[in-house]
Write a protein that holds these residues in place. Structure first.
Motif, short mmCIF file in Angstrom:
data_model
loop_
_atom_site.label_atom_id
_atom_site.label_comp_id
_atom_site.label_asym_id
_atom_site.label_seq_id
_atom_site.Cartn_x
_atom_site.Cartn_y
_atom_site.Cartn_z
N ASP A 263 8.63 30.90 -62.55
CA ASP A 263 9.72 31.66 -63.17
C ASP A 263 9.25 33.04 -63.59
OD1 ASP A 263 11.08 29.34 -62.76
OD2 ASP A 263 11.22 28.76 -64.87
N ARG A 264 8.01 33.14 -64.10
CA ARG A 264 7.48 34.45 -64.46
C ARG A 264 7.30 35.32 -63.23
NH1 ARG A 264 3.31 32.80 -67.13
NH2 ARG A 264 1.78 32.99 -65.46
N ASN A 265 6.81 34.73 -62.13
CA ASN A 265 6.67 35.48 -60.88
C ASN A 265 8.02 35.97 -60.38
OD1 ASN A 265 4.29 33.01 -59.62
ND2 ASN A 265 4.00 34.63 -61.13
N ALA A 266 9.03 35.12 -60.44
CA ALA A 266 10.36 35.48 -59.95
C ALA A 266 10.93 36.65 -60.74
CB ALA A 266 11.30 34.28 -60.03
N GLN A 267 10.73 36.64 -62.04
CA GLN A 267 11.23 37.73 -62.87
C GLN A 267 10.54 39.05 -62.52
OE1 GLN A 267 13.78 37.61 -65.00
NE2 GLN A 267 13.55 39.80 -65.44
N ALA A 268 9.21 38.99 -62.34
CA ALA A 268 8.46 40.20 -61.99
C ALA A 268 8.85 40.71 -60.61
CB ALA A 268 6.97 39.91 -62.05
N LEU A 269 9.06 39.79 -59.66
CA LEU A 269 9.47 40.20 -58.32
C LEU A 269 10.85 40.82 -58.35
CD1 LEU A 269 8.86 40.27 -55.29
CD2 LEU A 269 9.78 37.94 -55.12
N GLY A 270 11.74 40.25 -59.15
CA GLY A 270 13.07 40.82 -59.28
C GLY A 270 13.03 42.23 -59.85
N GLU A 271 12.13 42.47 -60.78
CA GLU A 271 11.99 43.82 -61.34
C GLU A 271 11.46 44.80 -60.30
OE1 GLU A 271 9.47 43.22 -64.69
OE2 GLU A 271 10.99 42.13 -65.85
N ALA A 272 10.52 44.34 -59.47
CA ALA A 272 9.98 45.21 -58.42
C ALA A 272 11.06 45.58 -57.41
CB ALA A 272 8.81 44.51 -57.73
N ILE A 273 11.89 44.61 -57.04
CA ILE A 273 12.96 44.88 -56.08
C ILE A 273 14.01 45.80 -56.69
CG2 ILE A 273 14.84 43.80 -54.77
CD1 ILE A 273 13.01 41.35 -54.46
N ALA A 274 14.26 45.65 -57.98
CA ALA A 274 15.24 46.51 -58.65
C ALA A 274 14.78 47.97 -58.65
CB ALA A 274 15.47 46.03 -60.08
N ALA A 275 13.45 48.17 -58.66
CA ALA A 275 12.92 49.53 -58.65
C ALA A 275 12.77 50.10 -57.25
CB ALA A 275 11.56 49.55 -59.36
#
Length: 359
Positions: A263-275
């Motif tokens: 879940d922590r990885n998914a949140q960080a990946l989502g932030e990277a894609i948002a940027a």
């Protein structure tokens, strides 16, 4: 003789009266029992309740809390399989002749069809000139060379591999070199391409961060890097491609459905894609979860599943011998999926997945 005849007549009359009473009881008894038996709308109250609970469970799955053992995420991971309870309850309802239970089953049927009915048919359509594929090749794969040859034969233009080991990395590089002149490996994830790559960099998914933050040196972090971002130079312009292998999910008797790292990885990946500045994005990877799981909301709010949009069936990928969930994903933004499919099994415990996309 007269007395004898009279007695006989009396006994005979009594016998006839007894026979009449027995016939009356034989007729009225079943009628009384039938009248006291509940009607079809009152039979099977337990089955009726179970049917309604099943429908509400699927309808309100997003409301199931994760506070206790990540129960909500666990239900959402296997949500399509709850439909198997419908024919079981239907058979039981018909056996009990319960009209109320049969009627109650309309709720789970409607809910299941609304959630997954669109995945039953073939949703592919013409179009799409770039084929992308993803495969968790498996750290314990006994035949990496054969796996590499099978993947090269798939005809994919862009091929993402995750769970690469140091021992097998050279084998994949050698076997795929002819078909894919461009490639990059970052930690345990890699991308092979027939088209040039640029701007390649690892993506920090906080894989090794503990509850208080990052606790491992940079060299160790890089060795265990499990996500990358690169740009593929297509004939229609640049395409941002992410490759990711998120943390594992485990069912633990104490902790329940344990997904803290994932879940922590998914949140960080989502932030990277948002940027991400490029409007056209493809994510290829083993997310160790299904996109129905709320844990991936930061990703699925930005990207769409190629399998859901243009696949044929559910596209389950794990475990390879009897797939029950789709945890290997191809998600897109700014491009259109023409078709998506699951490739034949290799030496891995996952099935490869592929999609044809139009830029």
């Amino acid at each position: 003789m007269a007395q004898v005849d009279t007695a006989g007549s009396g006994q005979g009359g009594a016998g006839r009266r007894d026979t009449g009473a027995g016939t009356w009881r034989a007729r009225i008894g079943p009628a009384i029992r039938a009248a006291s038996r509940p009607g079809p709308w009152k039979r099977g109250p337990v089955l009726t309740a179970l049917a309604l609970l099943l429908g509400l469970l699927m309808l309100l799955h997003a409301r199931i809390p994760n506070r206790i053992g990540n129960l909500g995420s666990l239900v959402e991971t296997f949500l399509p399989w709850f439909g198997l309870f419908i024919p079981v309850l239907l058979i039981a309802a018909l056996w009990r002749r319960s009209a109320s239970a049969v009627a109650a089953l309309l709720l789970p049927v409607i809910v299941w069809l609304n959630l997954f009915g669109g995945l039953l048919g073939d949703r592919s359509h013409p179009g799409g000139g770039l084929t992308v594929a993803e495969h968790n090749v498996g750290a314990g794969n006994p035949d990496p060379a054969g796996t590499a040859r099978d993947l090269a034969a798939s005809g994919a233009d862009v091929l993402a591999l995750v769970e690469l080991t140091e021992e097998a990395r050279g084998t994949y590089e050698t076997e795929l070199a002819k078909a894919y002149p461009y490639h990059t490996v970052q930690g345990t994830v890699g991308l092979w391409s027939k088209l040039p790559l640029s701007d390649t960099q690892p993506v920090d998914t906080k894989m090794d961060a503990g509850p208080l933050g990052d606790t491992k040196p940079l060299d160790i972090k890089m060795a265990y890097n499990r996500a990358l971002r690169t740009t593929v130079a297509t004939h229609q312009g640049p395409l941002a491609v992410y490759v990711a292998h998120l943390g594992s999910a485990r069912v633990n008797p104490r902790a329940g459905f344990w997904t803290a790292h994932r879940d922590r990885n998914a949140q960080a990946l989502g932030e990277a894609i948002a940027a991400e500045q490029n409007e056209r994005v493809v994510l290829l990877g083993d997310l160790n979860g299904t996109i129905d799981d709320r844990a991936f909301a930061s990703i699925t709010s930005q990207l769409r599943s190629a399998q859901d949009a243009a696949g044929n069936g559910f596209g389950f990928t794990w475990p390879a011998k009897f797939p029950v969930v789709r945890i290997d994903q191809i998600l897109v933004r700014g491009v259109k999926a023409g078709s998506s499919w699951v490739l034949p099994a290799t030496g891995s415990d996952h099935l490869p997945t592929a999609a044809r996309i139009a830029l």
